[in-house]
Design an enzyme around this catalytic site. Structure first.
Site, short mmCIF file in Angstrom:
data_model
loop_
_atom_site.label_atom_id
_atom_site.label_comp_id
_atom_site.label_asym_id
_atom_site.label_seq_id
_atom_site.Cartn_x
_atom_site.Cartn_y
_atom_site.Cartn_z
N GLY A 11 -7.80 -4.15 1.32
CA GLY A 11 -8.31 -4.21 -0.06
C GLY A 11 -9.21 -5.42 -0.24
O GLY A 11 -9.29 -6.02 -1.31
N GLN A 15 -10.42 -7.15 -6.36
CA GLN A 15 -10.48 -8.41 -7.10
C GLN A 15 -9.52 -9.48 -6.56
O GLN A 15 -9.89 -10.65 -6.54
CB GLN A 15 -10.35 -8.25 -8.61
N ARG A 98 5.60 7.70 -11.68
CA ARG A 98 5.93 6.70 -10.65
C ARG A 98 6.07 7.35 -9.27
O ARG A 98 5.63 6.83 -8.27
CB ARG A 98 7.25 6.00 -11.04
N ASN A 105 0.65 5.89 -2.47
CA ASN A 105 0.60 4.61 -1.77
C ASN A 105 1.49 4.62 -0.53
O ASN A 105 1.18 3.97 0.47
CB ASN A 105 0.97 3.47 -2.72
N GLN A 112 -0.60 2.11 7.78
CA GLN A 112 -0.79 0.68 8.06
C GLN A 112 0.38 0.15 8.90
O GLN A 112 0.16 -0.65 9.82
CB GLN A 112 -0.96 -0.09 6.75
N VAL A 129 1.34 -7.13 -1.02
CA VAL A 129 1.01 -7.48 -2.40
C VAL A 129 0.78 -6.20 -3.22
O VAL A 129 1.14 -6.12 -4.39
CB VAL A 129 -0.24 -8.39 -2.45
N GLY A 130 0.15 -5.20 -2.60
CA GLY A 130 -0.20 -3.96 -3.30
C GLY A 130 1.03 -3.27 -3.85
O GLY A 130 2.05 -3.15 -3.16
N ASP A 159 5.64 -13.95 -10.10
CA ASP A 159 6.68 -13.90 -11.13
C ASP A 159 7.39 -15.25 -11.23
O ASP A 159 7.69 -15.73 -12.32
CB ASP A 159 7.68 -12.79 -10.80
N ARG A 162 5.10 -17.66 -13.02
CA ARG A 162 5.07 -17.35 -14.45
C ARG A 162 6.33 -17.89 -15.14
O ARG A 162 6.26 -18.47 -16.22
CB ARG A 162 4.99 -15.83 -14.64
N HIS A 187 9.63 -6.41 -7.72
CA HIS A 187 8.45 -6.88 -8.48
C HIS A 187 8.09 -5.78 -9.45
O HIS A 187 7.26 -4.91 -9.17
CB HIS A 187 7.29 -7.19 -7.54
P1 NAX Z 1 -8.56 -3.66 -6.91
O1 NAX Z 1 -8.53 -2.23 -7.37
O2 NAX Z 1 -9.56 -4.61 -7.47
O3 NAX Z 1 -8.76 -3.68 -5.33
C1 NAX Z 1 -8.02 -2.88 -4.47
C2 NAX Z 1 -8.88 -2.65 -3.24
O4 NAX Z 1 -8.07 -1.96 -2.30
C3 NAX Z 1 -10.12 -1.81 -3.50
O5 NAX Z 1 -11.27 -2.51 -3.03
C4 NAX Z 1 -9.85 -0.53 -2.72
O6 NAX Z 1 -11.04 0.01 -2.17
C5 NAX Z 1 -8.90 -1.05 -1.65
N1 NAX Z 1 -8.07 -0.01 -1.05
C6 NAX Z 1 -7.51 1.08 -1.62
N2 NAX Z 1 -6.86 1.81 -0.70
C7 NAX Z 1 -6.98 1.14 0.47
C8 NAX Z 1 -6.54 1.39 1.78
N3 NAX Z 1 -5.86 2.51 2.09
N4 NAX Z 1 -6.85 0.50 2.76
C9 NAX Z 1 -7.58 -0.60 2.50
N5 NAX Z 1 -8.05 -0.88 1.25
C10 NAX Z 1 -7.74 -0.02 0.27
O7 NAX Z 1 -7.07 -4.18 -7.07
P2 NAX Z 1 -6.54 -5.69 -7.11
O8 NAX Z 1 -6.61 -6.21 -8.48
O9 NAX Z 1 -7.17 -6.46 -6.01
O10 NAX Z 1 -4.99 -5.44 -6.82
C11 NAX Z 1 -4.53 -5.00 -5.57
C12 NAX Z 1 -3.05 -4.64 -5.63
O11 NAX Z 1 -2.28 -5.78 -5.97
C13 NAX Z 1 -2.70 -3.58 -6.69
O12 NAX Z 1 -1.81 -2.65 -6.10
C14 NAX Z 1 -1.97 -4.39 -7.74
O13 NAX Z 1 -1.06 -3.60 -8.47
C15 NAX Z 1 -1.27 -5.41 -6.89
N6 NAX Z 1 -0.77 -6.61 -7.57
C16 NAX Z 1 0.40 -7.12 -7.14
C17 NAX Z 1 0.95 -8.26 -7.69
C18 NAX Z 1 2.24 -8.82 -7.18
O14 NAX Z 1 2.72 -9.80 -7.78
N7 NAX Z 1 2.87 -8.30 -6.14
C19 NAX Z 1 0.30 -8.95 -8.83
C20 NAX Z 1 -1.14 -8.61 -8.97
C21 NAX Z 1 -1.50 -7.18 -8.68
O15 NAX Z 1 -1.19 -6.43 -9.83
#
Ligand code: NAX
Length: 327
Positions: A11, A15, A98, A105, A112, A129-130, A159, A162, A187
């Site tokens: 990813g 962002q 969900r 995912n 992976q 993280v995802g 968390d 925060r 989480h």
């Molecule tokens: P974005 O949507 O900005 O970026 C995700 C990126 O992942 C995209 O560029 C997309 O093309 C890429 N992607 C999708 N499927 C993929 C795959 N199979 N292989 C490689 N890349 C892939 O999301 P972003 O804000 O960067 O957040 C990423 C993840 O972090 C989300 O799942 C989000 O829910 C999770 N988070 C987890 C947090 C935690 O505390 N554990 C907090 C922050 C965030 O919410």
């Protein structure tokens, strides 16, 4: 100069990736003496955007950045990798259950997990993280059984940060005066920030903030709902704070934990505190810089036990929903 380590980020054009990569390349995670080669993994349609990120990384001329491997090929992406940050996943869309999110995912994390097992360096460690990060981690780990279970982590450090800040704001102290605060469980909105075992200026938190209702009615809901509050305010989910937490998680794991401190990360449960073995569960953790352990013997009252049981129940339900993805 040390040999470069290889660090994969999935990813990478997203962002969180945009906040994370530059700090890894600058030495903020592995230190000012440790060169890195970044493996940037994306899906095919995001490769043009990823190319822009590569150009910006090049334009920083980071002294520690010894190579960049941008790719949509998982085998190339995880080849020889020492640390993997699995950030990329598909966000939940309106109308999605969900179960749907877990299944979409889940399939990503099967692929992976297998590619990591087949290609990574023998000392590979993985931080997921995802979201849903605990269960995504469970799936990847179960599809990479050749890699020991103690190498898999899911992120709850955001968390913790925060929660620490909310306690510091309420008590009118600096965040560095708060210690011992750990997140238990998933989480998600069921996570439990255990303020009973935390301290402010060395004193138990409930002796400093003498306001029992505030913990239940304001503190816990604020921490649990902080992600949603940020989406409402920014129109986008937390990114810089999430990247910062990922950096702190790895730093906490690769450096000795200072005396009196703990940190939160979800690990493969060994049954500690009666939690089902094998769940990816966030606990208070300490590290000696090489290996980590779950802090044992913390007192848990009825309220804490009830909250921890609720978050464990949710993780068991998620596990049941992805049972067929666990290899
Ligand atoms: P974005 O949507 O900005 O970026 C995700 C990126 O992942 C995209 O560029 C997309 O093309 C890429 N992607 C999708 N499927 C993929 C795959 N199979 N292989 C490689 N890349 C892939 O999301 P972003 O804000 O960067 O957040 C990423 C993840 O972090 C989300 O799942 C989000 O829910 C999770 N988070 C987890 C947090 C935690 O505390 N554990 C907090 C922050 C965030 O919410």
């Amino acid at each position: 100069m040390k040999t470069p380590i290889r660090v994969a980020v999935t990813g990478a054009a997203g962002q969180i990736g945009y906040s994370l990569l530059f700090r890894i390349a600058s030495g903020a995670v592995f230190g000012p003496e440790q060169p890195v080669i970044l493996h940037l993994i994306e899906i095919e349609p995001a490769l043009p955007a990823l190319n822009g990120v590569v150009m910006e990384l090049q334009d920083c001329a980071f002294p520690l950045l010894k190579g960049i491997v941008p790719t949509a090929d998982l085998n190339e992406g995880f080849k020889g990798v020492n640390w993997a940050f699995l950030v990329g996943s598909v966000p939940r869309k309106a109308g999605m259950e969900r179960k749907d999110l877990l299944s979409i995912n889940g399939k990503i994390f099967i692929g992976q997990g297998k590619a990591i097992a087949a290609n990574a360096a023998p000392d590979i460690r993985v931080l997921v993280v995802g979201n849903p990060c605990n269960t995504n981690c469970l799936i990847a780990m179960n599809n990479a059984k050749s890699i020991p279970a103690d190498r898999w982590f899911a992120m709850t450090m955001l968390d913790q940060n925060r929660a620490v800040t909310q306690l510091a704001l309420k008590a009118g102290v600096d965040t560095t005066d708060v210690s011992g605060l750990a997140i238990w469980g998933n989480h998600s909105s069921t996570m439990y920030p255990d303020y009973f075992n935390a301290k402010i200026g060395g004193k138990p938190v409930p002796e400093v903030i003498k306001h029992e209702l505030w913990f239940k009615e304001t503190f816990i809901p604020t921490v649990q709902q902080r992600g949603a509050a940020i989406i409402k305010a920014r129109g986008l989910s937390s990114a810089a704070s999430a990247a910062n937490a990922a950096i702190e998680t790895v730093r906490n794991l690769v450096n000795p934990t200072p005396a009196g401190h703990v940190f939160s990360v979800a690990v493969c449960s060994d049954g500690s505190y009666g939690i089902e073995k094998g769940l990816i569960f966030s606990y208070p953790i300490v590290s000696d810089g090489k290996s980590w352990k779950i802090v044992q013997g913390l007192p848990l009252g009825d309220f804490s036990k009830e909250k921890i049981a609720a978050t464990e129940k949710e993780l068991k339900e998620e596990k049941a929903l992805v049972a067929e993805l666990l290899g």
